[in-house]
Design a protein around this motif. Sequence first.
Motif, PDB file in Angstrom:
ATOM      1  N   LEU A 153      92.294  28.031  40.166  1.00 61.22           N
ATOM      2  CA  LEU A 153      91.038  27.317  39.879  1.00 61.22           C
ATOM      3  C   LEU A 153      90.796  27.211  38.375  1.00 61.22           C
ATOM      4  O   LEU A 153      90.322  26.187  37.885  1.00 61.22           O
ATOM      5  CB  LEU A 153      89.867  28.019  40.572  1.00 61.22           C
ATOM      6  N   ILE A 156      93.093  24.465  37.098  1.00 63.01           N
ATOM      7  CA  ILE A 156      92.578  23.133  37.467  1.00 63.01           C
ATOM      8  C   ILE A 156      91.404  22.775  36.551  1.00 63.01           C
ATOM      9  O   ILE A 156      91.327  21.677  36.005  1.00 63.01           O
ATOM     10  CB  ILE A 156      92.105  23.090  38.952  1.00 63.01           C
ATOM     11  N   TRP A 157      90.504  23.740  36.374  1.00 58.33           N
ATOM     12  CA  TRP A 157      89.331  23.470  35.533  1.00 58.33           C
ATOM     13  C   TRP A 157      89.772  23.088  34.106  1.00 58.33           C
ATOM     14  O   TRP A 157      89.264  22.118  33.541  1.00 58.33           O
ATOM     15  CB  TRP A 157      88.432  24.715  35.496  1.00 58.33           C
ATOM     16  N   ALA A 160      93.029  19.991  34.356  1.00 55.29           N
ATOM     17  CA  ALA A 160      92.656  18.751  35.052  1.00 55.29           C
ATOM     18  C   ALA A 160      91.239  18.325  34.705  1.00 55.29           C
ATOM     19  O   ALA A 160      90.977  17.151  34.457  1.00 55.29           O
ATOM     20  CB  ALA A 160      92.786  18.950  36.553  1.00 55.29           C
ATOM     21  N   ASP A 164      91.706  16.897  31.044  1.00 58.14           N
ATOM     22  CA  ASP A 164      92.007  15.665  31.784  1.00 58.14           C
ATOM     23  C   ASP A 164      93.472  15.229  31.624  1.00 58.14           C
ATOM     24  O   ASP A 164      93.784  14.065  31.438  1.00 58.14           O
ATOM     25  CB  ASP A 164      91.052  14.544  31.319  1.00 58.14           C
ATOM     26  N   LEU A 166      96.096  16.511  33.800  1.00 59.55           N
ATOM     27  CA  LEU A 166      96.860  16.574  35.062  1.00 59.55           C
ATOM     28  C   LEU A 166      95.943  16.341  36.259  1.00 59.55           C
ATOM     29  O   LEU A 166      94.726  16.548  36.165  1.00 59.55           O
ATOM     30  CB  LEU A 166      97.509  17.960  35.183  1.00 59.55           C
ATOM     31  N   PRO A 167      96.523  15.935  37.406  1.00 55.06           N
ATOM     32  CA  PRO A 167      95.687  15.784  38.612  1.00 55.06           C
ATOM     33  C   PRO A 167      95.247  17.143  39.152  1.00 55.06           C
ATOM     34  O   PRO A 167      95.947  18.139  38.948  1.00 55.06           O
ATOM     35  CB  PRO A 167      96.614  15.069  39.599  1.00 55.06           C
ATOM     36  N   THR A 168      94.117  17.167  39.823  1.00 59.49           N
ATOM     37  CA  THR A 168      93.607  18.445  40.357  1.00 59.49           C
ATOM     38  C   THR A 168      94.447  18.947  41.537  1.00 59.49           C
ATOM     39  O   THR A 168      94.571  20.136  41.752  1.00 59.49           O
ATOM     40  CB  THR A 168      92.153  18.300  40.854  1.00 59.49           C
ATOM     41  N   ASN A 169      95.010  17.999  42.295  1.00 56.64           N
ATOM     42  CA  ASN A 169      95.775  18.404  43.487  1.00 56.64           C
ATOM     43  C   ASN A 169      96.631  17.229  43.932  1.00 56.64           C
ATOM     44  O   ASN A 169      96.579  16.156  43.322  1.00 56.64           O
ATOM     45  CB  ASN A 169      94.820  18.834  44.599  1.00 56.64           C
ATOM     46  N   TYR A 171     100.436  15.714  45.973  1.00 58.65           N
ATOM     47  CA  TYR A 171     101.885  15.916  46.064  1.00 58.65           C
ATOM     48  C   TYR A 171     102.585  14.577  45.873  1.00 58.65           C
ATOM     49  O   TYR A 171     102.064  13.539  46.288  1.00 58.65           O
ATOM     50  CB  TYR A 171     102.235  16.489  47.450  1.00 58.65           C
ATOM     51  N   ILE A 256      95.252  25.552  47.770  1.00 60.04           N
ATOM     52  CA  ILE A 256      94.346  25.084  46.709  1.00 60.04           C
ATOM     53  C   ILE A 256      94.790  23.745  46.138  1.00 60.04           C
ATOM     54  O   ILE A 256      93.968  22.884  45.844  1.00 60.04           O
ATOM     55  CB  ILE A 256      94.228  26.158  45.606  1.00 60.04           C
ATOM     56  N   PHE A 257      96.115  23.561  45.997  1.00 61.64           N
ATOM     57  CA  PHE A 257      96.596  22.319  45.387  1.00 61.64           C
ATOM     58  C   PHE A 257      96.940  21.243  46.428  1.00 61.64           C
ATOM     59  O   PHE A 257      97.584  20.257  46.089  1.00 61.64           O
ATOM     60  CB  PHE A 257      97.816  22.596  44.506  1.00 61.64           C
ATOM     61  N   SER A 258      96.553  21.454  47.660  1.00 67.38           N
ATOM     62  CA  SER A 258      96.840  20.506  48.758  1.00 67.38           C
ATOM     63  C   SER A 258      98.319  20.150  48.795  1.00 67.38           C
ATOM     64  O   SER A 258      98.682  18.983  48.906  1.00 67.38           O
ATOM     65  CB  SER A 258      96.007  19.231  48.610  1.00 67.38           C
TER      66      SER A 258
ATOM     67  N   GLN B 197      98.928  14.862  53.975  1.00 68.50           N
ATOM     68  CA  GLN B 197      98.726  14.405  52.592  1.00 68.50           C
ATOM     69  C   GLN B 197      97.621  13.357  52.502  1.00 68.50           C
ATOM     70  O   GLN B 197      96.613  13.568  51.853  1.00 68.50           O
ATOM     71  CB  GLN B 197     100.018  13.829  52.036  1.00 68.50           C
ATOM     72  N   VAL B 221      93.915  14.658  51.893  1.00 66.37           N
ATOM     73  CA  VAL B 221      93.697  15.994  52.463  1.00 66.37           C
ATOM     74  C   VAL B 221      93.553  16.985  51.308  1.00 66.37           C
ATOM     75  O   VAL B 221      94.475  17.164  50.512  1.00 66.37           O
ATOM     76  CB  VAL B 221      94.886  16.421  53.362  1.00 66.37           C
ATOM     77  N   ILE B 222      92.373  17.572  51.187  1.00 68.26           N
ATOM     78  CA  ILE B 222      92.160  18.645  50.201  1.00 68.26           C
ATOM     79  C   ILE B 222      91.467  19.774  50.956  1.00 68.26           C
ATOM     80  O   ILE B 222      90.278  19.691  51.279  1.00 68.26           O
ATOM     81  CB  ILE B 222      91.304  18.187  49.000  1.00 68.26           C
ATOM     82  N   ALA B 223      92.253  20.794  51.257  1.00 72.94           N
ATOM     83  CA  ALA B 223      91.745  21.840  52.153  1.00 72.94           C
ATOM     84  C   ALA B 223      90.717  22.733  51.467  1.00 72.94           C
ATOM     85  O   ALA B 223      89.748  23.153  52.086  1.00 72.94           O
ATOM     86  CB  ALA B 223      92.914  22.671  52.655  1.00 72.94           C
ATOM     87  N   ASP B 224      90.913  23.023  50.215  1.00 74.12           N
ATOM     88  CA  ASP B 224      90.061  23.999  49.534  1.00 74.12           C
ATOM     89  C   ASP B 224      88.757  23.371  49.041  1.00 74.12           C
ATOM     90  O   ASP B 224      88.774  22.314  48.397  1.00 74.12           O
ATOM     91  CB  ASP B 224      90.840  24.593  48.358  1.00 74.12           C
ATOM     92  N   SER B 227      88.591  22.899  45.153  1.00 76.97           N
ATOM     93  CA  SER B 227      89.509  21.838  44.693  1.00 76.97           C
ATOM     94  C   SER B 227      88.901  20.473  44.979  1.00 76.97           C
ATOM     95  O   SER B 227      89.011  19.545  44.180  1.00 76.97           O
ATOM     96  CB  SER B 227      90.858  21.929  45.407  1.00 76.97           C
ATOM     97  N   MET B 230      86.226  19.729  42.438  1.00 73.83           N
ATOM     98  CA  MET B 230      86.805  19.425  41.129  1.00 73.83           C
ATOM     99  C   MET B 230      87.424  18.031  41.122  1.00 73.83           C
ATOM    100  O   MET B 230      87.343  17.319  40.126  1.00 73.83           O
ATOM    101  CB  MET B 230      87.828  20.486  40.742  1.00 73.83           C
ATOM    102  N   LYS B 234      86.284  15.011  38.668  1.00 75.27           N
ATOM    103  CA  LYS B 234      87.257  14.367  37.788  1.00 75.27           C
ATOM    104  C   LYS B 234      87.393  12.869  38.073  1.00 75.27           C
ATOM    105  O   LYS B 234      87.987  12.136  37.306  1.00 75.27           O
ATOM    106  CB  LYS B 234      88.614  15.053  37.970  1.00 75.27           C
ATOM    107  N   GLU B 236      88.833  11.629  40.922  1.00 73.84           N
ATOM    108  CA  GLU B 236      89.981  11.331  41.783  1.00 73.84           C
ATOM    109  C   GLU B 236      89.526  10.871  43.163  1.00 73.84           C
ATOM    110  O   GLU B 236      90.252  10.173  43.852  1.00 73.84           O
ATOM    111  CB  GLU B 236      90.868  12.573  41.921  1.00 73.84           C
TER     112      GLU B 236
END
Lengths: 313, 522
Positions: A153, A156-157, A160, A164, A166-169, A171, A256-258, B197, B221-224, B227, B230, B234, B236
């Motif tokens: 966290l 990310i804070w 991201a 600003d 990187l992406p917060t989460n 793939y 946390i990062f999906s 995803q 999909v953002i499970a947390d 996150s 945030m 941001k 997103e």
Amino acid sequence: MLNYIIKRLIMMIPILLGISFIAFILINLAPSDPAEVALRVNEIMPTPDAIISMRQELGLDQPFFYRYICWLYNAFQLDFGKSFIHRDRLVWDEITRSLGPTLILALSSFIFILLISLIVGILCAIFANSLFDYMIRIIVFVGTAMPSYWLALLLIWFFAGYLDLLPTNGYGTWQNLILPTLTLSFVYIATYIRFIRNNMIENMQDYAIFYARCRGLKGHTIILKHVLVNSLHTTITALGMSIPQLIAGSFVVEYIFSWPGLGRLCITSIMNRDYPIIQAYILIMALLFVSCNFIVDIIHQIIDPRMRERSGS
Amino acid sequence: MHLHSTFLKLIFIILPLCCSSFFSYAKSDITFANFRDIRDLNPHLYSGEMWAQNILYESLVHYNDDGSFTPWLAESWAITNNGKTYTFKLRKDVSFSDGTKFDAHSAKLNWDAILANKVRHTWLEMVRLITAINVIDDYTLQIELAEPYYPFLIEIAVTRPMRFISPNSMIDGGTKSGVKSYIGTGPYILAEHKKDQYAIFTANPNYWGTKPKIDKITMQVIADNQSRLMALEKGEIDLIYGKNMVDADSFERFSALTKFQALMSKPVSSRIVLMNTTKPGLNDVNVRRAIEHIISKDDISQGIFNGSEAPADSLMANNIPYADLKLKPYQYDPKMAVTLLEQAGWLIVKGQEYRQKDGKPFEITLYYDSNTASQKTIAQYMQDEFAQVGLKLNIHGEEEQGYRDRQKAGNFDMVFDISWGMPYDPQSFLSGMKLPVYGDYMAQQGLSEKIKIDTSITKALISTDENERQALYRYVLETLHNQAVYIPLTYERNRAIAIKSLQGIEFAPSQFDIPFDKMYFE
């Protein structure tokens, strides 16, 4: 050497069979009825009729050993059946789909751990008790103590949110890989820096190194050729075993990062009592741990003649 | 020079035009975060996300906020044969998104497929009561019931299972063993899906109804929880929507940020604690009433939920059909609690920390789901309140499935529970109390009125007389209130946090739906 390899490979069979049996027996030890849980998770009222029908559908009405033998026979053919919760999903598809992202994350973390720990560990040993060494020791201390979800966290804070960059989460791109890799690697890097530093300092005080200095060998030759090589034996074992640990221990980071990996799949399956996935996961992880252990031992046999003598190979 | 000035004039004419078209461009795609994948969107099963099923598939009638119904795929309907026959006139301009015509034949095929898997749908009384589905003509569908059943229209209006999928998506004419594709008649089609995803829905170009202003919905999909917030901060994602998607503190924080809007629905369901009337101590109504008086709902509402959940006075909120009964709430009154406890024989004994009766100290356990932070906090608050009147309350957190098993087995003194919310309340929630599958059934076993409660629920469901139905519901809810079986804590609300430019965010009657078709960007 070949005899040693064959002996070790044969020993792996009963270990894996034992693990597979323990994994399978879990289903009978668990207090919750998997059929009932499958209904509940899918928001279907678990009436007695629905439970009976679901037990039949899941094959839970068959005798235990019959189910175990069938499962084992199919597992040898990489057929782990269907998910209890999502009846349209094959367990093998779920595992392979999730394994890819986890392997990418584990591999990038492993490379990162290897590079940073080696470089910083060597520098700490060379400049032991300097300001640099003290600074690193503080970071290492914090690193081993910090829970990975908190670190994630914070990263990310900072990267991201605040910068600003990187992406917060998510793939799919290399940018998505950076923060999970940093988070997953941090604890390992902290551990290995200390490991390499301490081993090297210990080896530097060896008579052999004193003798090498007397022979007039250059400093970097002594460090790289004699001290480092001798210090790496235990580090190789630890690093080798960290590969399956990275794969098996990535849940928090993936959550946390999906990150759609194996850790997330496993924990979700545990929460939902999705036994076919849990059983397959345990078996695959066991295979991974046993194989990595085997490979590390072979590497030791190759690089250390004393080990070969001890094992008679 | 002349050419130059003409060129300049042209620029002056074209530039404002370009600017106007540029500035009038409004975003028409939305990205929102969900805590899990959409999973299997078979409309006749339950494992898929409801909001996704709701934008793909449609029902014959639409259930409104005020409890009324409006036409949807059926343009009109008639109820005859003393409430046992429903005849629907279907719209003639509806096609599934694969081009297949929606008519009485495809509708019957769908409902036959649902009935072929009857055992999965027994929570809907209506499924048990259907005796025949007849195609009168291409656009007339008739349903016959064994008994009159007033919630029939509600149950066909809810998201699942009575919605329609293209016959081409069925496997061997059914949906029991899965479907080939997710083709419905709804305003959106599923364009892309990457498991765990994201999923992308695009507007259905051949939709028969009003076309939604949002062309594309991307679900990430953002499970947390953190996150997700945030990612919203941001930029997103544009929207977070759902009852348990945002905690009370974060909701308050985003409410204060100028870039965002935080919205809350009317009460959707009741957060309650269930007392087991068969357990020692709790088998005395005076003890249960005493416990009701030592819980301050205002403290829970303000102290734990920052006011985002309203204090609950009764099992069902007043906006739930048949539940506006003006029952006298149990006020926070520890003195009254002490009096009731003493009447029940639970007395303070010198040298003893907790009240005793027949030489035994009062000690019960409240179980909670350890994954739910608010339940633990409420449990700790209650433990403290119990201790202040000399009662010992143990609190015990458990992993969800174990916690559910305990409820079903009736192996508890007190547990947290939740009502089903609109449009399932009151009929489906009360109907569930009759079956030994939830904690409610076991907890009510100590009541001498249990049999009458169950028969009253059954009668209310089949009654065709509105007054009789209201009287039966009154009996059930009043008895449960007077017998102090439930401690109503707060009324939960649905929540949404979105970027300021997203307009038209509304809350559907069902807490599980997200009305994307109403949303647009300014």
